[in-house]
Scaffold this motif. Structure first.
Motif, PDB file in Angstrom:
ATOM      1  N   VAL A  67       0.420  -1.346  -0.410  1.00  0.00           N
ATOM      2  CA  VAL A  67      -0.766   0.097  -0.066  1.00  0.00           C
ATOM      3  C   VAL A  67       0.927   1.427   0.186  1.00  0.00           C
ATOM      4  O   VAL A  67       0.199   2.451  -0.566  1.00  0.00           O
ATOM      5  CB  VAL A  67      -1.207   0.056   1.076  1.00  0.00           C
ATOM      6  N   ARG A  68       2.117   0.705   0.185  1.00  0.00           N
ATOM      7  CA  ARG A  68       2.673   2.099   0.597  1.00  0.00           C
ATOM      8  C   ARG A  68       3.026   3.356  -0.887  1.00  0.00           C
ATOM      9  O   ARG A  68       2.979   4.317  -0.340  1.00  0.00           O
ATOM     10  CB  ARG A  68       4.689   1.699   0.544  1.00  0.00           C
ATOM     11  N   ALA A  70       0.546   3.499  -3.045  1.00  0.00           N
ATOM     12  CA  ALA A  70      -0.155   4.710  -3.334  1.00  0.00           C
ATOM     13  C   ALA A  70      -0.441   5.255  -2.657  1.00  0.00           C
ATOM     14  O   ALA A  70      -1.793   5.589  -2.361  1.00  0.00           O
ATOM     15  CB  ALA A  70      -1.533   3.674  -3.115  1.00  0.00           C
ATOM     16  N   CYS A  71       0.245   5.519  -1.124  1.00  0.00           N
ATOM     17  CA  CYS A  71      -0.085   6.106   0.080  1.00  0.00           C
ATOM     18  C   CYS A  71       1.196   7.573  -0.646  1.00  0.00           C
ATOM     19  O   CYS A  71       1.327   8.582   0.622  1.00  0.00           O
ATOM     20  CB  CYS A  71       0.382   5.729   1.627  1.00  0.00           C
ATOM     21  N   GLN A  72       1.678   7.365  -1.494  1.00  0.00           N
ATOM     22  CA  GLN A  72       2.768   8.610  -1.833  1.00  0.00           C
ATOM     23  C   GLN A  72       2.268   9.877  -2.096  1.00  0.00           C
ATOM     24  O   GLN A  72       1.133   9.785  -2.817  1.00  0.00           O
ATOM     25  CB  GLN A  72       3.470   7.976  -3.597  1.00  0.00           C
ATOM     26  N   ARG A  74       0.903  11.809   0.420  1.00  0.00           N
ATOM     27  CA  ARG A  74      -0.135  11.823   0.660  1.00  0.00           C
ATOM     28  C   ARG A  74       0.552  11.725   2.742  1.00  0.00           C
ATOM     29  O   ARG A  74       1.344  11.542   2.910  1.00  0.00           O
ATOM     30  CB  ARG A  74      -1.321  10.543   0.895  1.00  0.00           C
ATOM     31  N   LEU A 113      -7.790   0.797   4.545  1.00  0.00           N
ATOM     32  CA  LEU A 113      -7.425   1.964   3.647  1.00  0.00           C
ATOM     33  C   LEU A 113      -8.047   2.986   3.704  1.00  0.00           C
ATOM     34  O   LEU A 113      -7.821   3.815   3.714  1.00  0.00           O
ATOM     35  CB  LEU A 113      -6.683   0.887   2.410  1.00  0.00           C
ATOM     36  N   ASP A 117      -7.123   7.027   4.072  1.00  0.00           N
ATOM     37  CA  ASP A 117      -7.149   7.903   3.370  1.00  0.00           C
ATOM     38  C   ASP A 117      -7.813   7.703   1.957  1.00  0.00           C
ATOM     39  O   ASP A 117      -7.354   6.621   1.257  1.00  0.00           O
ATOM     40  CB  ASP A 117      -5.409   8.069   2.612  1.00  0.00           C
ATOM     41  N   ALA A 120      -5.630   7.483  -1.410  1.00  0.00           N
ATOM     42  CA  ALA A 120      -4.624   6.246  -0.791  1.00  0.00           C
ATOM     43  C   ALA A 120      -5.709   5.238  -1.265  1.00  0.00           C
ATOM     44  O   ALA A 120      -5.417   4.303  -2.080  1.00  0.00           O
ATOM     45  CB  ALA A 120      -4.067   6.334   0.187  1.00  0.00           C
ATOM     46  N   TYR A 121      -7.114   5.451  -1.760  1.00  0.00           N
ATOM     47  CA  TYR A 121      -7.842   4.118  -0.993  1.00  0.00           C
ATOM     48  C   TYR A 121      -7.986   4.064  -2.907  1.00  0.00           C
ATOM     49  O   TYR A 121      -8.386   2.984  -3.434  1.00  0.00           O
ATOM     50  CB  TYR A 121      -9.160   4.152  -0.312  1.00  0.00           C
ATOM     51  N   ARG A 123      -7.001   5.663  -5.243  1.00  0.00           N
ATOM     52  CA  ARG A 123      -5.619   4.651  -6.383  1.00  0.00           C
ATOM     53  C   ARG A 123      -5.715   3.271  -6.183  1.00  0.00           C
ATOM     54  O   ARG A 123      -4.765   2.855  -7.169  1.00  0.00           O
ATOM     55  CB  ARG A 123      -4.080   4.824  -5.679  1.00  0.00           C
TER      56      ARG A 123
END
Ligand SMILES: [Zn+2]
Length: 158
Positions: A67-68, A70-72, A74, A113, A117, A120-121, A123
């Motif tokens: 998941v990292r 997707a969290c870029q 954020r 997720l 966020d 991120a979810y 993505r």
């Protein structure tokens, strides 16, 4: 299990209790040689079957690395990700299965997720659920909005 203090290969269980969620057992141990006390956790093994058919032990680190990306960019911290991975593992263990498809992990990630966020979810969901059109995004966003409407009732004081 070696004593972490003196490496003595023997230890004595002095207390043993089930965790609150019932998913693990915590044992307090004492080394008969140096008297050092330490705790061990016992959980059922959890095996992930990858798409290729290869089996590997469940790993929170893999959830986090999954998941990292997707969290870029954020506002999501490493602690947030660690908590998310913990929630994912708990959700999977609650099912009582000892073997799960890698696919189900993706599914178990979506809920936590989304709470963490929403960008991120979206993505992550777009890759995991293979969104291939604007309509897919649109329906995911409509679902998010609907969830908002449920959890945040309108202010009626005015
Ligand atoms: Zn010892």
């Amino acid at each position: 299990m070696y004593c972490p203090f003196c490496r003595n290969p023997d230890s004595r269980v002095i207390d043993s209790r089930t965790s609150d969620d019932g998913l693990s057992i915590r044992r307090r141990r004492q080394c008969p040689k140096c008297g050092g006390r330490f705790t061990t956790m016992e959980t059922a093994s959890l095996t992930v079957i990858k798409r290729s058919g290869v089996a590997e032990p469940f790993s929170r680190d893999k959830v986090i690395s999954g998941v990292r990306k997707a969290c870029q960019g954020r506002p999501v911290t490493d602690v947030d990700l660690a908590v998310l991975a913990e929630r994912v593992e708990e959700a999977i263990r609650q099912t009582g299965q000892s073997q799960i498809d890698a696919n189900e992990i993706g599914l178990a990630i979506l809920g936590p997720l989304r709470d963490l966020d929403e960008v991120a979810y979206l993505r992550f969901a777009s890759v995991y659920q293979a969104f291939d059109s604007l309509e897919d995004f649109e329906s995911a966003i409509v679902e998010l909005r609907a969830a908002h409407a449920e959890s945040e009732p309108r202010d009626v004081t005015e």
